[in-house]
Design a protein around this motif. Structure first.
Motif, PDB file in Angstrom:
ATOM      1  N   GLY A 247       0.820  -1.201   0.000  1.00 38.79           N
ATOM      2  CA  GLY A 247       0.000   0.000   0.000  1.00 38.79           C
ATOM      3  C   GLY A 247       0.855   1.252   0.000  1.00 38.79           C
ATOM      4  N   PRO A 248       0.218   2.405   0.094  1.00 35.94           N
ATOM      5  CA  PRO A 248       0.975   3.658   0.087  1.00 35.94           C
ATOM      6  C   PRO A 248       1.810   3.816   1.354  1.00 35.94           C
ATOM      7  CG  PRO A 248      -1.358   4.069   0.419  1.00 35.94           C
ATOM      8  CD  PRO A 248      -1.218   2.608   0.152  1.00 35.94           C
ATOM      9  N   HIS A 249       2.908   4.555   1.237  1.00 33.42           N
ATOM     10  CA  HIS A 249       3.829   4.762   2.356  1.00 33.42           C
ATOM     11  C   HIS A 249       3.855   6.224   2.762  1.00 33.42           C
ATOM     12  CE1 HIS A 249       5.553   0.760   2.004  1.00 33.42           C
ATOM     13  NE2 HIS A 249       5.594   0.938   0.692  1.00 33.42           N
ATOM     14  N   LYS A 250       4.061   6.454   4.056  1.00 37.04           N
ATOM     15  CA  LYS A 250       4.292   7.819   4.523  1.00 37.04           C
ATOM     16  C   LYS A 250       5.762   8.133   4.309  1.00 37.04           C
ATOM     17  CE  LYS A 250       0.715   8.657   7.902  1.00 37.04           C
ATOM     18  NZ  LYS A 250       0.412   8.907   9.307  1.00 37.04           N
ATOM     19  N   ILE A 251       6.012   9.361   3.868  1.00 37.13           N
ATOM     20  CA  ILE A 251       7.384   9.788   3.636  1.00 37.13           C
ATOM     21  C   ILE A 251       7.603  11.157   4.269  1.00 37.13           C
ATOM     22  CG2 ILE A 251       7.722   8.459   1.514  1.00 37.13           C
ATOM     23  CD1 ILE A 251       7.211  11.050  -0.032  1.00 37.13           C
ATOM     24  N   LEU A 252       8.849  11.420   4.632  1.00 41.16           N
ATOM     25  CA  LEU A 252       9.264  12.727   5.094  1.00 41.16           C
ATOM     26  C   LEU A 252      10.046  13.356   3.957  1.00 41.16           C
ATOM     27  CD1 LEU A 252       9.491  14.791   7.412  1.00 41.16           C
ATOM     28  CD2 LEU A 252      11.653  13.686   8.017  1.00 41.16           C
ATOM     29  N   SER A 253       9.550  14.455   3.423  1.00 41.07           N
ATOM     30  CA  SER A 253      10.177  15.127   2.287  1.00 41.07           C
ATOM     31  C   SER A 253      10.707  16.478   2.724  1.00 41.07           C
ATOM     32  CB  SER A 253       9.176  15.332   1.150  1.00 41.07           C
ATOM     33  OG  SER A 253       8.695  14.098   0.684  1.00 41.07           O
ATOM     34  N   MET A 254      11.853  16.860   2.164  1.00 42.10           N
ATOM     35  CA  MET A 254      12.443  18.176   2.404  1.00 42.10           C
ATOM     36  C   MET A 254      12.365  18.959   1.103  1.00 42.10           C
ATOM     37  SD  MET A 254      13.539  18.010   5.487  1.00 42.10           S
ATOM     38  CE  MET A 254      14.219  16.941   6.709  1.00 42.10           C
ATOM     39  N   TYR A 255      11.877  20.185   1.214  1.00 38.20           N
ATOM     40  CA  TYR A 255      11.751  21.071   0.058  1.00 38.20           C
ATOM     41  C   TYR A 255      12.563  22.334   0.312  1.00 38.20           C
ATOM     42  CZ  TYR A 255       7.801  18.176  -1.315  1.00 38.20           C
ATOM     43  OH  TYR A 255       7.003  17.123  -1.684  1.00 38.20           O
ATOM     44  N   GLU A 256      13.117  22.897  -0.755  1.00 36.41           N
ATOM     45  CA  GLU A 256      13.880  24.133  -0.681  1.00 36.41           C
ATOM     46  C   GLU A 256      13.204  25.182  -1.554  1.00 36.41           C
ATOM     47  OE1 GLU A 256      18.430  25.727  -1.336  1.00 36.41           O
ATOM     48  OE2 GLU A 256      17.797  23.900  -2.342  1.00 36.41           O
ATOM     49  N   VAL A 257      13.079  26.389  -1.031  1.00 32.14           N
ATOM     50  CA  VAL A 257      12.545  27.502  -1.806  1.00 32.14           C
ATOM     51  C   VAL A 257      13.753  28.235  -2.390  1.00 32.14           C
ATOM     52  CG1 VAL A 257      11.151  29.591  -1.793  1.00 32.14           C
ATOM     53  CG2 VAL A 257      10.579  27.704  -0.252  1.00 32.14           C
ATOM     54  N   ASP A 258      13.931  28.134  -3.702  1.00 33.00           N
ATOM     55  CA  ASP A 258      15.053  28.769  -4.385  1.00 33.00           C
ATOM     56  C   ASP A 258      14.682  30.219  -4.675  1.00 33.00           C
ATOM     57  OD1 ASP A 258      17.272  29.473  -5.790  1.00 33.00           O
ATOM     58  OD2 ASP A 258      16.956  28.075  -7.444  1.00 33.00           O
ATOM     59  N   VAL A 259      15.075  31.114  -3.775  1.00 33.00           N
ATOM     60  CA  VAL A 259      14.709  32.522  -3.917  1.00 33.00           C
ATOM     61  C   VAL A 259      15.618  33.259  -4.892  1.00 33.00           C
ATOM     62  CG1 VAL A 259      13.591  32.706  -1.665  1.00 33.00           C
ATOM     63  CG2 VAL A 259      16.036  33.150  -1.869  1.00 33.00           C
ATOM     64  N   SER A 260      16.722  32.641  -5.311  1.00 32.64           N
ATOM     65  CA  SER A 260      17.621  33.301  -6.250  1.00 32.64           C
ATOM     66  C   SER A 260      17.087  33.260  -7.673  1.00 32.64           C
ATOM     67  CB  SER A 260      19.013  32.662  -6.196  1.00 32.64           C
ATOM     68  OG  SER A 260      18.946  31.308  -6.595  1.00 32.64           O
ATOM     69  N   SER A 261      16.217  32.304  -7.989  1.00 37.65           N
ATOM     70  CA  SER A 261      15.634  32.246  -9.326  1.00 37.65           C
ATOM     71  C   SER A 261      14.439  33.188  -9.398  1.00 37.65           C
ATOM     72  CB  SER A 261      15.210  30.814  -9.669  1.00 37.65           C
ATOM     73  OG  SER A 261      14.185  30.394  -8.816  1.00 37.65           O
ATOM     74  N   LYS A 262      14.188  33.689 -10.565  1.00 33.63           N
ATOM     75  CA  LYS A 262      13.055  34.599 -10.783  1.00 33.63           C
ATOM     76  C   LYS A 262      12.103  33.966 -11.769  1.00 33.63           C
ATOM     77  CE  LYS A 262      14.720  37.833  -8.220  1.00 33.63           C
ATOM     78  NZ  LYS A 262      14.362  37.856  -6.880  1.00 33.63           N
ATOM     79  N   PRO A 263      10.904  33.629 -11.424  1.00 29.96           N
ATOM     80  CA  PRO A 263      10.321  33.692 -10.080  1.00 29.96           C
ATOM     81  C   PRO A 263      10.860  32.571  -9.192  1.00 29.96           C
ATOM     82  CG  PRO A 263       8.765  32.677 -11.585  1.00 29.96           C
ATOM     83  CD  PRO A 263       9.954  33.108 -12.410  1.00 29.96           C
ATOM     84  N   ALA A 264      10.687  32.724  -7.905  1.00 27.07           N
ATOM     85  CA  ALA A 264      11.165  31.720  -6.945  1.00 27.07           C
ATOM     86  C   ALA A 264      10.491  30.381  -7.219  1.00 27.07           C
ATOM     87  CB  ALA A 264      10.881  32.176  -5.524  1.00 27.07           C
ATOM     88  N   GLN A 265      11.238  29.305  -6.979  1.00 29.17           N
ATOM     89  CA  GLN A 265      10.734  27.950  -7.234  1.00 29.17           C
ATOM     90  C   GLN A 265      10.856  27.100  -5.985  1.00 29.17           C
ATOM     91  OE1 GLN A 265      12.716  26.118 -10.516  1.00 29.17           O
ATOM     92  NE2 GLN A 265      12.642  27.939 -11.775  1.00 29.17           N
ATOM     93  N   VAL A 266      10.019  26.079  -5.908  1.00 30.13           N
ATOM     94  CA  VAL A 266      10.090  25.110  -4.819  1.00 30.13           C
ATOM     95  C   VAL A 266      10.669  23.827  -5.396  1.00 30.13           C
ATOM     96  CG1 VAL A 266       8.795  23.796  -3.124  1.00 30.13           C
ATOM     97  CG2 VAL A 266       8.117  26.131  -3.664  1.00 30.13           C
ATOM     98  N   LEU A 267      11.769  23.344  -4.802  1.00 31.54           N
ATOM     99  CA  LEU A 267      12.467  22.168  -5.286  1.00 31.54           C
ATOM    100  C   LEU A 267      12.448  21.079  -4.218  1.00 31.54           C
ATOM    101  CD1 LEU A 267      15.611  24.097  -6.554  1.00 31.54           C
ATOM    102  CD2 LEU A 267      13.641  23.394  -7.921  1.00 31.54           C
TER     103      LEU A 267
END
Length: 99
Positions: free
Chosen positions: A64-84
């Motif tokens: 079945g589906p699994h729970k995961i812990l994910s880390m995201y970074e907000v790249d504020v240096s790119s225009k527009p800012a992106q979430v990676l």
């Protein structure tokens, strides 16, 4: 998910950015917590359940589906800012909160 970044101008007035959308289709988010990175790009952790990859007969691997812990970074240096998405790992299925 909608992300806002805060900044101070030369007069020490706080300004807020336009909202940045970070959708995760096929996932249920249980908890989100911001992480202190000092002067680097902002990071946040999410406790998620990915159900899109699971099949009706019990999932891709039979568990079945699994729970995961994910880390995201907000790249504020790119225009527009992106979430990676930086990393993710499987965690205990009884987990329900990120502090």
């Amino acid at each position: 998910r909608v992300i806002y970044t805060f900044d101070r101008d030369s007069n020490s007035l706080v300004s807020i950015s336009a909202p940045i959308e970070a959708p995760r289709p096929g996932a249920i988010t249980f908890s989100i917590a911001a992480l202190d990175t000092g002067k680097g790009n902002p990071l946040f952790a999410c406790l998620e359940l990915e159900y899109a990859a699971a099949t009706p007969d019990g999932g891709a691997d039979g568990d079945g589906p699994h729970k995961i812990l994910s880390m995201y970074e907000v790249d504020v240096s790119s225009k527009p800012a992106q979430v990676l998405k930086k990393t993710s790992e499987a965690i205990d299925p009884a987990s329900n909160l990120v502090i």
